[in-house]
Design a protein around this motif. Sequence first.
Motif, PDB file in Angstrom:
ATOM      1  N   ASP A  52     -17.955   1.579  11.643  1.00 39.20           N
ATOM      2  CA  ASP A  52     -18.694   1.886  10.430  1.00 39.20           C
ATOM      3  C   ASP A  52     -18.473   3.357  10.084  1.00 39.20           C
ATOM      4  N   GLY A  53     -18.809   3.729   8.862  1.00 38.56           N
ATOM      5  CA  GLY A  53     -18.767   5.139   8.494  1.00 38.56           C
ATOM      6  C   GLY A  53     -17.477   5.581   7.830  1.00 38.56           C
ATOM      7  N   ARG A  54     -17.241   6.890   7.868  1.00 44.80           N
ATOM      8  CA  ARG A  54     -16.171   7.511   7.091  1.00 44.80           C
ATOM      9  C   ARG A  54     -14.783   7.257   7.650  1.00 44.80           C
ATOM     10  N   GLY A  55     -14.675   6.997   8.923  1.00 45.20           N
ATOM     11  CA  GLY A  55     -13.372   6.763   9.536  1.00 45.20           C
ATOM     12  C   GLY A  55     -13.529   5.970  10.810  1.00 45.20           C
ATOM     13  N   PHE A  56     -12.414   5.501  11.328  1.00 41.58           N
ATOM     14  CA  PHE A  56     -12.433   4.662  12.530  1.00 41.58           C
ATOM     15  C   PHE A  56     -12.910   5.453  13.741  1.00 41.58           C
ATOM     16  N   VAL A  96      -7.993  -7.130  18.158  1.00 39.69           N
ATOM     17  CA  VAL A  96      -7.481  -6.750  16.841  1.00 39.69           C
ATOM     18  C   VAL A  96      -8.222  -5.490  16.406  1.00 39.69           C
ATOM     19  N   ALA A  97      -7.502  -4.394  16.219  1.00 36.63           N
ATOM     20  CA  ALA A  97      -8.123  -3.162  15.734  1.00 36.63           C
ATOM     21  C   ALA A  97      -8.117  -3.162  14.210  1.00 36.63           C
ATOM     22  N   ALA A  98      -9.286  -2.928  13.615  1.00 37.36           N
ATOM     23  CA  ALA A  98      -9.428  -2.831  12.157  1.00 37.36           C
ATOM     24  C   ALA A  98      -9.705  -1.373  11.835  1.00 37.36           C
ATOM     25  N   VAL A  99      -8.702  -0.668  11.330  1.00 42.68           N
ATOM     26  CA  VAL A  99      -8.749   0.795  11.220  1.00 42.68           C
ATOM     27  C   VAL A  99      -8.862   1.230   9.769  1.00 42.68           C
ATOM     28  N   HIS A 100      -9.832   2.102   9.499  1.00 43.30           N
ATOM     29  CA  HIS A 100      -9.944   2.706   8.178  1.00 43.30           C
ATOM     30  C   HIS A 100     -10.100   4.211   8.333  1.00 43.30           C
ATOM     31  N   GLY A 101      -9.735   4.953   7.278  1.00 43.83           N
ATOM     32  CA  GLY A 101      -9.902   6.396   7.301  1.00 43.83           C
ATOM     33  C   GLY A 101      -9.101   7.032   8.426  1.00 43.83           C
ATOM     34  N   PHE A 102      -9.695   8.031   9.075  1.00 46.23           N
ATOM     35  CA  PHE A 102      -8.996   8.770  10.121  1.00 46.23           C
ATOM     36  C   PHE A 102      -9.088   8.029  11.458  1.00 46.23           C
ATOM     37  N   CYS A 103      -7.973   8.038  12.154  1.00 46.63           N
ATOM     38  CA  CYS A 103      -7.889   7.493  13.513  1.00 46.63           C
ATOM     39  C   CYS A 103      -7.211   8.570  14.345  1.00 46.63           C
ATOM     40  N   LEU A 104      -8.018   9.369  15.040  1.00 50.57           N
ATOM     41  CA  LEU A 104      -7.533  10.574  15.687  1.00 50.57           C
ATOM     42  C   LEU A 104      -7.849  10.575  17.173  1.00 50.57           C
ATOM     43  N   ALA A 120      -6.697  -0.239   6.709  1.00 52.46           N
ATOM     44  CA  ALA A 120      -7.006   0.004   5.297  1.00 52.46           C
ATOM     45  C   ALA A 120      -5.965   0.942   4.703  1.00 52.46           C
ATOM     46  N   GLU A 121      -5.865   0.924   3.387  1.00 53.28           N
ATOM     47  CA  GLU A 121      -4.862   1.740   2.703  1.00 53.28           C
ATOM     48  C   GLU A 121      -5.040   3.235   2.958  1.00 53.28           C
ATOM     49  N   ASP A 122      -6.271   3.646   3.269  1.00 52.42           N
ATOM     50  CA  ASP A 122      -6.527   5.075   3.480  1.00 52.42           C
ATOM     51  C   ASP A 122      -6.399   5.501   4.937  1.00 52.42           C
ATOM     52  N   ALA A 123      -5.983   4.608   5.812  1.00 52.72           N
ATOM     53  CA  ALA A 123      -5.950   4.924   7.242  1.00 52.72           C
ATOM     54  C   ALA A 123      -4.824   5.894   7.581  1.00 52.72           C
ATOM     55  N   THR A 124      -5.150   6.872   8.413  1.00 53.43           N
ATOM     56  CA  THR A 124      -4.158   7.819   8.937  1.00 53.43           C
ATOM     57  C   THR A 124      -4.354   7.938  10.441  1.00 53.43           C
ATOM     58  N   PHE A 125      -3.270   8.235  11.146  1.00 52.07           N
ATOM     59  CA  PHE A 125      -3.275   8.248  12.605  1.00 52.07           C
ATOM     60  C   PHE A 125      -2.682   9.571  13.094  1.00 52.07           C
ATOM     61  N   CYS A 157       0.767  18.177  15.481  1.00 55.61           N
ATOM     62  CA  CYS A 157      -0.540  17.596  15.144  1.00 55.61           C
ATOM     63  C   CYS A 157      -0.545  16.955  13.752  1.00 55.61           C
ATOM     64  N   ARG A 158       0.632  16.657  13.207  1.00 54.89           N
ATOM     65  CA  ARG A 158       0.668  15.993  11.904  1.00 54.89           C
ATOM     66  C   ARG A 158       0.252  14.536  12.051  1.00 54.89           C
ATOM     67  N   THR A 159      -0.172  13.932  10.961  1.00 55.09           N
ATOM     68  CA  THR A 159      -0.594  12.541  10.964  1.00 55.09           C
ATOM     69  C   THR A 159       0.440  11.664  10.263  1.00 55.09           C
ATOM     70  N   VAL A 160       0.311  10.361  10.487  1.00 51.75           N
ATOM     71  CA  VAL A 160       1.125   9.384   9.767  1.00 51.75           C
ATOM     72  C   VAL A 160       0.187   8.388   9.098  1.00 51.75           C
ATOM     73  N   SER A 161       0.684   7.748   8.067  1.00 47.23           N
ATOM     74  CA  SER A 161      -0.130   6.814   7.295  1.00 47.23           C
ATOM     75  C   SER A 161      -0.007   5.397   7.826  1.00 47.23           C
ATOM     76  N   ALA A 162      -0.944   4.569   7.440  1.00 47.03           N
ATOM     77  CA  ALA A 162      -0.878   3.150   7.778  1.00 47.03           C
ATOM     78  C   ALA A 162       0.379   2.513   7.210  1.00 47.03           C
TER      79      ALA A 162
END
Length: 245
Positions: A52-56, A96-104, A120-125, A157-162
């Motif tokens: 829940d909330g702003r990010g995974f 099954v991981a359901a990831v939204h927002g930031f996954c850090l 989700a479309e906004d997910a970043t890792f 420390c850069r991120t990648v998108s879903a």
Amino acid sequence: MGVHLHLAAVTEVVIDFPPVNAVPAAGWRELAEALIAAGSDPDTRVVVLAADGRGFCAGVDIKEMQRTPGHEALLAANRGCAEAFAAVYDCPVPVVAAVHGFCLGGGVGLTGNADLVVAAEDATFGLPEVDRGALGAATHLARLVPPQLMRTMVYTCRTVSAQQLHRFGTVLEVVPGARLRAAARAVAEQIAAKDPKVIRRAKESLNGIDPVDVKRSYRFEQGFTFELNLDGAGDLARQRFVEGQ
């Protein structure tokens, strides 16, 4: 607030530590216990790990570490992360991981050990560990991205998108945020419709042929975090992060 467990044929384990799901030391153990309980229930056929909330997940709660004297919180968080990541990997049914927002940070540890990922479309890792004076979860990032990209992400420390992970095939599907849980449940229900004894043996067999022992390699990484703390670099990096908030 905490970890919510909803037992069923498709069991949901939901991370909920507002505002950003920076998980405290006790929360990692709570998450591990929920995953173990889910997998131990004979009626569970698949687990959906969501948030829940702003990010995974924003990783460990660094502010908790900095306000706790000594290394007690650091040690507890490191052991808790190892237990939670292992609980995903060792869960006797698919996760099954359901990831939204930031996954850090620790979020990558959870996601990299999952059997499949819907995002989700906004997910970043990403792994901001180097900027936090720590190391770890490259073990799990290596299950999501190619080797040189993994190294680049650790160093910079850069991120990648879903969407990038979808192109690699490590994210199954990228969907609008409003559809994330439904999409994760849809693939979970497809698996849950199979013979549960066969699926449990399939999970066991797939873990058995993995080329890397993810639990041992992660603990190896963590040893360097402890080394960085002994020479003071870890504490300095965490304090810079806290003061920058």
